[in-house]
Design a protein around this motif. Sequence first.
Motif, PDB file in Angstrom:
ATOM      1  N   LYS A   1       0.832  -1.206   0.000  1.00 21.14           N
ATOM      2  CA  LYS A   1       0.000   0.000   0.000  1.00 21.14           C
ATOM      3  C   LYS A   1       0.868   1.259   0.000  1.00 21.14           C
ATOM      4  CE  LYS A   1      -4.019  -1.971   2.417  1.00 21.14           C
ATOM      5  NZ  LYS A   1      -5.054  -1.500   1.471  1.00 21.14           N
TER       6      LYS A   1
ATOM      7  N   ARG B   1       2.476   1.857  -3.364  1.00 23.32           N
ATOM      8  CA  ARG B   1       1.517   2.366  -4.344  1.00 23.32           C
ATOM      9  C   ARG B   1       1.301   3.873  -4.179  1.00 23.32           C
ATOM     10  NH1 ARG B   1      -1.455  -1.654  -7.007  1.00 23.32           N
ATOM     11  NH2 ARG B   1      -1.084  -3.759  -6.195  1.00 23.32           N
ATOM     12  N   ARG B   2       1.306   4.332  -2.941  1.00 23.88           N
ATOM     13  CA  ARG B   2       1.093   5.753  -2.679  1.00 23.88           C
ATOM     14  C   ARG B   2       2.401   6.549  -2.742  1.00 23.88           C
ATOM     15  NH1 ARG B   2      -2.600   8.722   0.946  1.00 23.88           N
ATOM     16  NH2 ARG B   2      -2.541   9.888  -1.007  1.00 23.88           N
ATOM     17  N   ASN B   3       3.540   5.850  -2.641  1.00 23.66           N
ATOM     18  CA  ASN B   3       4.845   6.524  -2.628  1.00 23.66           C
ATOM     19  C   ASN B   3       5.802   5.823  -3.608  1.00 23.66           C
ATOM     20  OD1 ASN B   3       4.570   8.324   0.079  1.00 23.66           O
ATOM     21  ND2 ASN B   3       3.679   6.302   0.431  1.00 23.66           N
TER      22      ASN B   3
ATOM     23  N   GLU C   1      -5.733   8.785   3.974  1.00 23.89           N
ATOM     24  CA  GLU C   1      -6.180   9.956   3.232  1.00 23.89           C
ATOM     25  C   GLU C   1      -7.659  10.217   3.512  1.00 23.89           C
ATOM     26  OE1 GLU C   1      -6.048  11.714  -1.328  1.00 23.89           O
ATOM     27  OE2 GLU C   1      -6.113   9.541  -0.993  1.00 23.89           O
TER      28      GLU C   1
ATOM     29  N   SER D   1       0.033   8.037   3.501  1.00 20.13           N
ATOM     30  CA  SER D   1      -0.639   6.815   3.960  1.00 20.13           C
ATOM     31  C   SER D   1      -2.143   7.057   3.972  1.00 20.13           C
ATOM     32  CB  SER D   1      -0.113   6.401   5.339  1.00 20.13           C
ATOM     33  OG  SER D   1      -0.222   7.466   6.272  1.00 20.13           O
TER      34      SER D   1
END
Length: 233
Positions: free
Chosen positions: A58, A61-63, A178, A176
Amino acid sequence: MLGLAVFAAGCASDAPTTRGEVKGQEFNAAELLQSEANRTAKNAMLANQRSLLLLADKLYRRNPAEWRKTAASREAALAEVEKALSAEQRWAPLAGKRDVAALTLALSGDFSGDRVAAFIIACNDTIVTAHGGKRDFYYLDSIDPQHIFNAARNMETALWVLNTRRDARGQPLLLSNEITADQRNLSFEREFGKIIGRLDLLASTMTERYRRAAIGYVQGLALAPVLAFLPVK
């Protein structure tokens, strides 16, 4: 009312009816040297590692900039993290630091390596250290419940730091959770909650195990005269 009933029935029909099933592990001869408490500790550790890998995915995917520091793809970076979670040796980018010291480095503004990998590996090392540095447990092994409890609190602290700490530019160290007007993503919070819950349950289970052992010993002494066999001839 009839329309509402039809709508509810339609929603129910779209809901998944199969959500997996509980599966046990294949039998291993080493289990003959393990108690139920040993197996509980082992299974909880494996479940926590799975949660950490999911969190790594996760976070990558965000970073995406983090996995690009060391790997050709997100999948390759995840494979390296998974390998590190099962390794006994220290992860080189953490400069030889372990458990909470590694967490402090991973969440510091000065760390320039793959912060996702550093954070996840440091979390795992903190949990393993709380288990006496062991990944497998047998009859003669003991686990300090207070250390497990402390590890759960450390995970709470790590999550809080992850959600609140900013770099020199005022940006989050890692994106992380949101919450916006259009989106609400708290999946990181939920997965960390599972890890913390498992650790707390294990700490409670181990405390109760030792407490009941002491009570059982006292009960044996107290009831020995009552339960003594009488002569029959």
